[in-house]
Design a protein around this motif. Structure first.
Motif, PDB file in Angstrom:
ATOM      1  N   SER A   1     -13.784 -80.625 -40.971  1.00 62.58           N
ATOM      2  CA  SER A   1     -12.503 -80.529 -40.256  1.00 62.58           C
ATOM      3  C   SER A   1     -11.374 -80.347 -41.264  1.00 62.58           C
ATOM      4  O   SER A   1     -11.497 -80.713 -42.443  1.00 62.58           O
ATOM      5  CB  SER A   1     -12.270 -81.791 -39.419  1.00 62.58           C
ATOM      6  OG  SER A   1     -12.061 -82.913 -40.257  1.00 62.58           O
ATOM      7  N   PHE A   2     -10.267 -79.765 -40.770  1.00 63.46           N
ATOM      8  CA  PHE A   2      -9.107 -79.555 -41.639  1.00 63.46           C
ATOM      9  C   PHE A   2      -7.839 -79.664 -40.800  1.00 63.46           C
ATOM     10  O   PHE A   2      -7.862 -79.559 -39.563  1.00 63.46           O
ATOM     11  CB  PHE A   2      -9.182 -78.205 -42.355  1.00 63.46           C
ATOM     12  CG  PHE A   2      -9.371 -77.030 -41.429  1.00 63.46           C
ATOM     13  CD1 PHE A   2      -8.274 -76.343 -40.901  1.00 63.46           C
ATOM     14  CD2 PHE A   2     -10.648 -76.603 -41.086  1.00 63.46           C
ATOM     15  CE1 PHE A   2      -8.442 -75.271 -40.054  1.00 63.46           C
ATOM     16  CE2 PHE A   2     -10.827 -75.517 -40.234  1.00 63.46           C
ATOM     17  CZ  PHE A   2      -9.727 -74.845 -39.711  1.00 63.46           C
ATOM     18  N   GLN A   3      -6.721 -79.876 -41.491  1.00 63.74           N
ATOM     19  CA  GLN A   3      -5.421 -80.042 -40.843  1.00 63.74           C
ATOM     20  C   GLN A   3      -4.595 -78.755 -40.970  1.00 63.74           C
ATOM     21  O   GLN A   3      -4.561 -78.133 -42.038  1.00 63.74           O
ATOM     22  CB  GLN A   3      -4.655 -81.197 -41.489  1.00 63.74           C
ATOM     23  CG  GLN A   3      -5.359 -82.542 -41.422  1.00 63.74           C
ATOM     24  CD  GLN A   3      -5.369 -83.117 -40.018  1.00 63.74           C
ATOM     25  OE1 GLN A   3      -4.375 -83.016 -39.308  1.00 63.74           O
ATOM     26  NE2 GLN A   3      -6.471 -83.727 -39.634  1.00 63.74           N
ATOM     27  N   THR A   4      -3.923 -78.363 -39.855  1.00 63.97           N
ATOM     28  CA  THR A   4      -3.044 -77.203 -39.888  1.00 63.97           C
ATOM     29  C   THR A   4      -1.597 -77.665 -40.029  1.00 63.97           C
ATOM     30  O   THR A   4      -1.258 -78.826 -39.768  1.00 63.97           O
ATOM     31  CB  THR A   4      -3.196 -76.374 -38.609  1.00 63.97           C
ATOM     32  OG1 THR A   4      -2.662 -77.114 -37.501  1.00 63.97           O
ATOM     33  CG2 THR A   4      -4.659 -76.031 -38.343  1.00 63.97           C
ATOM     34  N   ASN A   5      -0.753 -76.736 -40.413  1.00 63.11           N
ATOM     35  CA  ASN A   5       0.666 -77.065 -40.560  1.00 63.11           C
ATOM     36  C   ASN A   5       1.324 -77.385 -39.226  1.00 63.11           C
ATOM     37  O   ASN A   5       2.392 -78.006 -39.182  1.00 63.11           O
ATOM     38  CB  ASN A   5       1.407 -75.902 -41.234  1.00 63.11           C
ATOM     39  CG  ASN A   5       1.144 -75.852 -42.734  1.00 63.11           C
ATOM     40  OD1 ASN A   5       1.014 -76.890 -43.377  1.00 63.11           O
ATOM     41  ND2 ASN A   5       1.058 -74.649 -43.282  1.00 63.11           N
ATOM     42  N   SER A   6       0.701 -76.961 -38.133  1.00 72.00           N
ATOM     43  CA  SER A   6       1.240 -77.262 -36.810  1.00 72.00           C
ATOM     44  C   SER A   6       0.793 -78.626 -36.307  1.00 72.00           C
ATOM     45  O   SER A   6       1.052 -78.985 -35.157  1.00 72.00           O
ATOM     46  CB  SER A   6       0.814 -76.170 -35.817  1.00 72.00           C
ATOM     47  OG  SER A   6      -0.611 -76.090 -35.739  1.00 72.00           O
ATOM     48  N   GLY A   7       0.082 -79.396 -37.162  1.00 68.83           N
ATOM     49  CA  GLY A   7      -0.326 -80.753 -36.813  1.00 68.83           C
ATOM     50  C   GLY A   7      -1.630 -80.855 -36.062  1.00 68.83           C
ATOM     51  O   GLY A   7      -1.960 -81.918 -35.533  1.00 68.83           O
ATOM     52  N   LYS A   8      -2.391 -79.788 -36.006  1.00 73.26           N
ATOM     53  CA  LYS A   8      -3.659 -79.814 -35.280  1.00 73.26           C
ATOM     54  C   LYS A   8      -4.820 -80.096 -36.234  1.00 73.26           C
ATOM     55  O   LYS A   8      -4.783 -79.724 -37.410  1.00 73.26           O
ATOM     56  CB  LYS A   8      -3.882 -78.480 -34.557  1.00 73.26           C
ATOM     57  CG  LYS A   8      -2.818 -78.170 -33.522  1.00 73.26           C
ATOM     58  CD  LYS A   8      -3.142 -76.894 -32.793  1.00 73.26           C
ATOM     59  CE  LYS A   8      -2.022 -76.548 -31.793  1.00 73.26           C
ATOM     60  NZ  LYS A   8      -1.860 -77.610 -30.781  1.00 73.26           N
ATOM     61  N   THR A   9      -5.834 -80.763 -35.697  1.00 76.39           N
ATOM     62  CA  THR A   9      -7.082 -80.980 -36.437  1.00 76.39           C
ATOM     63  C   THR A   9      -8.124 -80.016 -35.890  1.00 76.39           C
ATOM     64  O   THR A   9      -8.439 -80.036 -34.697  1.00 76.39           O
ATOM     65  CB  THR A   9      -7.586 -82.430 -36.286  1.00 76.39           C
ATOM     66  OG1 THR A   9      -6.613 -83.325 -36.807  1.00 76.39           O
ATOM     67  CG2 THR A   9      -8.897 -82.617 -37.022  1.00 76.39           C
ATOM     68  N   VAL A  10      -8.642 -79.152 -36.743  1.00 74.64           N
ATOM     69  CA  VAL A  10      -9.620 -78.143 -36.350  1.00 74.64           C
ATOM     70  C   VAL A  10     -10.949 -78.449 -37.007  1.00 74.64           C
ATOM     71  O   VAL A  10     -11.008 -78.776 -38.198  1.00 74.64           O
ATOM     72  CB  VAL A  10      -9.147 -76.727 -36.757  1.00 74.64           C
ATOM     73  CG1 VAL A  10     -10.170 -75.678 -36.323  1.00 74.64           C
ATOM     74  CG2 VAL A  10      -7.784 -76.432 -36.148  1.00 74.64           C
ATOM     75  N   LYS A  11     -11.996 -78.367 -36.211  1.00 75.81           N
ATOM     76  CA  LYS A  11     -13.349 -78.565 -36.745  1.00 75.81           C
ATOM     77  C   LYS A  11     -14.097 -77.237 -36.705  1.00 75.81           C
ATOM     78  O   LYS A  11     -13.953 -76.463 -35.747  1.00 75.81           O
ATOM     79  CB  LYS A  11     -14.095 -79.607 -35.923  1.00 75.81           C
ATOM     80  CG  LYS A  11     -13.467 -80.990 -35.976  1.00 75.81           C
ATOM     81  CD  LYS A  11     -14.358 -82.021 -35.305  1.00 75.81           C
ATOM     82  CE  LYS A  11     -14.518 -81.731 -33.816  1.00 75.81           C
ATOM     83  NZ  LYS A  11     -15.360 -82.748 -33.158  1.00 75.81           N
TER      84      LYS A  11
END
Length: 603
Positions: free
Chosen positions: A124-134
């Motif tokens: 998983s990683f964090q986006t600049n828009s505050g979302k956590t994406v797996k």
């Protein structure tokens, strides 16, 4: 059995029990209250599980810029060499199953070391828009499999737009047990934060061996830090053992008795957390290991983060080819015991493997080799005992002369030893020198994959205990089965002890009792250990007995007596030196202190 030999046997037994008690896998600490995962250098947000029944379209809306690759169809692809068959999926672009082609489970089923039912990995990683994406939320396109010089490679790509993509590349060589993995984020620097990516791995180890207890006892979550500090977790029933990884880590391995699944970083993981636990009542589960590791964002945003998966046997010849001391996954003992296994036992065992197919015969030849190697020590020990037998009449006379005065008896006895040139400790030294081989073998046999599922005589598998008979009840510390090799080992030890005691009448009282007690203690200790180990010691006892009988033919006690008499005349006025002098001085000092204490008490 001479007194020194009996003392040596007791010392070995005590050391063995201490070794098995204090150098077994570490006991985990008390249960720790689980908290949201905090990874060193990473976000403190727990990786939330995504409900499987959420439609892709709904999930896509929640992923913002990455929603365009959150809809698709899962398709499988395979990479295969002579050892592994790896199944990959476009859903998440990840490994779904690993089959070890040349091994079977204890009940002769295909040995699947990793599958999506028992093992789940994700990043998983964090986006600049505050979302956590797996990555498991995304669908990847499988590019054509390439095959260069026998190495198969496949790349999974998720394209977000022009010049923006996530690439996952897997490469499997023609042989071996490693799967190379590269993760690259291209053109995404403006979309991602600089927080580390989080790799999570939950692995519920499946039962692959006949003896579940043995499988659990030898299953550990191992790790190696960048400073080459080795550590591990073992877990306890119904209690999770948790460890925070505050320093960079090179690799983490989910190690079973004979197989391991691991991930190795080309650079390092910047930190993480590991956890080990198991359900005592669940006979289908060995242990459950949970790992979270932090991948520096700069690694994947740059040239790509490079890793190596290992799915294979805990075979020293295989493990030692991998970097960063990966052979530590094989339990060979600590200190000198590991060196004895690495540079003596294993090389000889593998040499014999090249020419002999029966592992029972290999064990017999291994015994012959080690006993031949230790023959000079055995001869020296027997010669020392022969000297003590020759001196027994004079020692008995000293005891009778100073009956009740232990200090004078010991002083006169040491003086006799000095005059005739006999070191009373020389009989124990060869026994002590053989201890590293003894302990090395106690680590070698339970962890030797070479013996796995290899039959010999009535034993179906030399890597676990042989079941000659099942008991309708369980005997504490013994079990509910009868191991015939253990019985033979015990019987041969008792017979050997009895034979020695018939010749040597100086062993009386408690010492004689202990000489028979220790084989019975080992009957309980060894009954549930691998049949290969108990068979080794049975053969070793028989060969030792034969060596003793052979040595007797070359030791003339009349000549020894004549030499000792000559030494006594020669050293009649010679002052003792070295160890004997220090021992005499210690006895003299103790005698003076005792006399002083008696004198003071009278006042």
């Amino acid at each position: 059995m001479e007194k020194n030999q009996a003392v040596g046997l007791v010392i070995i037994s005590v050391l063995l029990i201490v070794y098995m008690t204090f150098f077994a896998p570490k006991e985990p600490p008390k249960p720790v209250q689980e908290k949201p995962t905090t990874t060193a250098g990473a976000s403190s947000t727990t990786i939330a599980a995504t409900p499987a029944n959420i439609p892709d379209s709904v999930r896509a809306q929640a992923l913002g810029e990455f929603g365009t690759v959150a809809v698709g169809t899962a398709e499988e692809a395979h990479l295969e060499n002579k050892n592994l068959r790896v199944t990959l999926s476009t859903k998440g672009g990840k490994v779904e199953e690993v089959l070890l082609k040349n091994y079977k489970t204890w009940d002769k089923k295909p040995l699947v070391l990793f599958d999506k039912q028992s093992s789940q990995t994700d990043i998983s990683f964090q986006t600049n828009s505050g979302k956590t994406v797996k990555l498991s939320d995304l669908y990847f396109k499988a590019l054509p499999v390439s095959n260069q010089n026998g190495t198969q490679a496949i790349t999974y790509r998720a394209e977000l737009g022009a010049g923006q993509s996530i690439d996952q590349t897997y490469a499997l060589t023609l042989d071996g047990f490693t799967l190379d993995y590269k993760l690259s984020f291209k053109g995404l620097n403006q979309l991602l934060t600089d927080k580390p990516l989080i790799l999570s791995w939950n692995d519920r180890l499946k039962k692959t061996e006949f003896d579940l207890k043995q499988n659990r006892d030898h299953s550990r979550l191992n790790l190696m830090t960048a400073e080459e500090d080795f550590d591990y977790l073992v877990g306890k029933p119904e209690q999770a053992e948790i460890k925070k990884l505050e320093t960079p880590v090179k690799w983490v391995s989910n190690k079973q008795n004979f197989f391991s699944a691991a991930i190795i970083a080309k650079n390092t993981f910047s930190g993480g957390e590991v956890k080990a636990s198991f359900n005592q009542a669940d006979t289908t589960e060995v242990k459950t290991f949970a790992t979270t590791l932090a991948i520096p964002a700069k690694d994947v945003l740059g040239s790509g983060g490079e890793f190596t998966y290992f799915f294979g046997p805990n075979d020293y010849t295989v493990l030692k080819k991998l970097p960063f001391n990966f052979e530590r996954n094989l339990e060979l003992g600590w200190g000198i015991f590991a060196y004895v296994n690495k540079f003596l036992i294993i090389p000889v065992f593998h040499f014999l493997q090249k020419f002999i197919s029966s592992y029972g015969i290999i064990i017999v030849l291994l015994v012959l080799f080690i006993k031949t190697l230790l023959l000079p020590l055995t001869y020296k020990s027997y010669l020392s005992m022969a000297k003590m037998r020759v001196l027994k009449p004079e020692i008995d006379a000293i005891k009778e002369k100073h009956d009740g005065d232990m200090q004078k008896t010991q002083s006169e006895t040491m003086k006799l030893y000095s005059e005739v040139g006999v070191n009373p400790m020389s009989g124990c030294i060869p026994v002590v020198l053989s201890i590293p081989v003894l302990f090395a073998l106690f680590n070698f046999f339970p962890n030797s994959i070479e013996l796995r599922q290899e039959p010999f005589l009535w034993a179906r598998d030399l890597s676990t205990y042989d079941v000659f008979a099942r008991l309708p009840f369980t005997i504490p510390f013994y079990g509910n089965h009868v191991s015939m090799f253990t019985l033979l080992m015990t019987a041969s030890t008792i017979l050997y002890t009895w034979s020695n005691n018939q010749v040597n009448t100086s062993i009386q009282g408690p010492m004689k009792f202990y000489s028979y007690l220790m084989p019975l203690v080992f009957l309980f200790v060894v009954n549930s250990l691998p049949a290969g180990l108990s068979f080794y010691y049975f053969v070793a006892n028989i060969i030792t007995f034969g060596q003793q009988e052979l040595i007797k033919r070359f030791v003339d006690e009349d000549k020894i007596r004549a030499k000792l008499i000559a030494n006594k005349e020669k050293n009649k006025n010679k002052q003792p030196g070295g160890f004997q002098k220090r021992l005499q001085d210690a006895m003299k000092a103790a005698s003076e202190r005792e006399a002083q204490q008696k004198k003071s008490s009278k006042k």
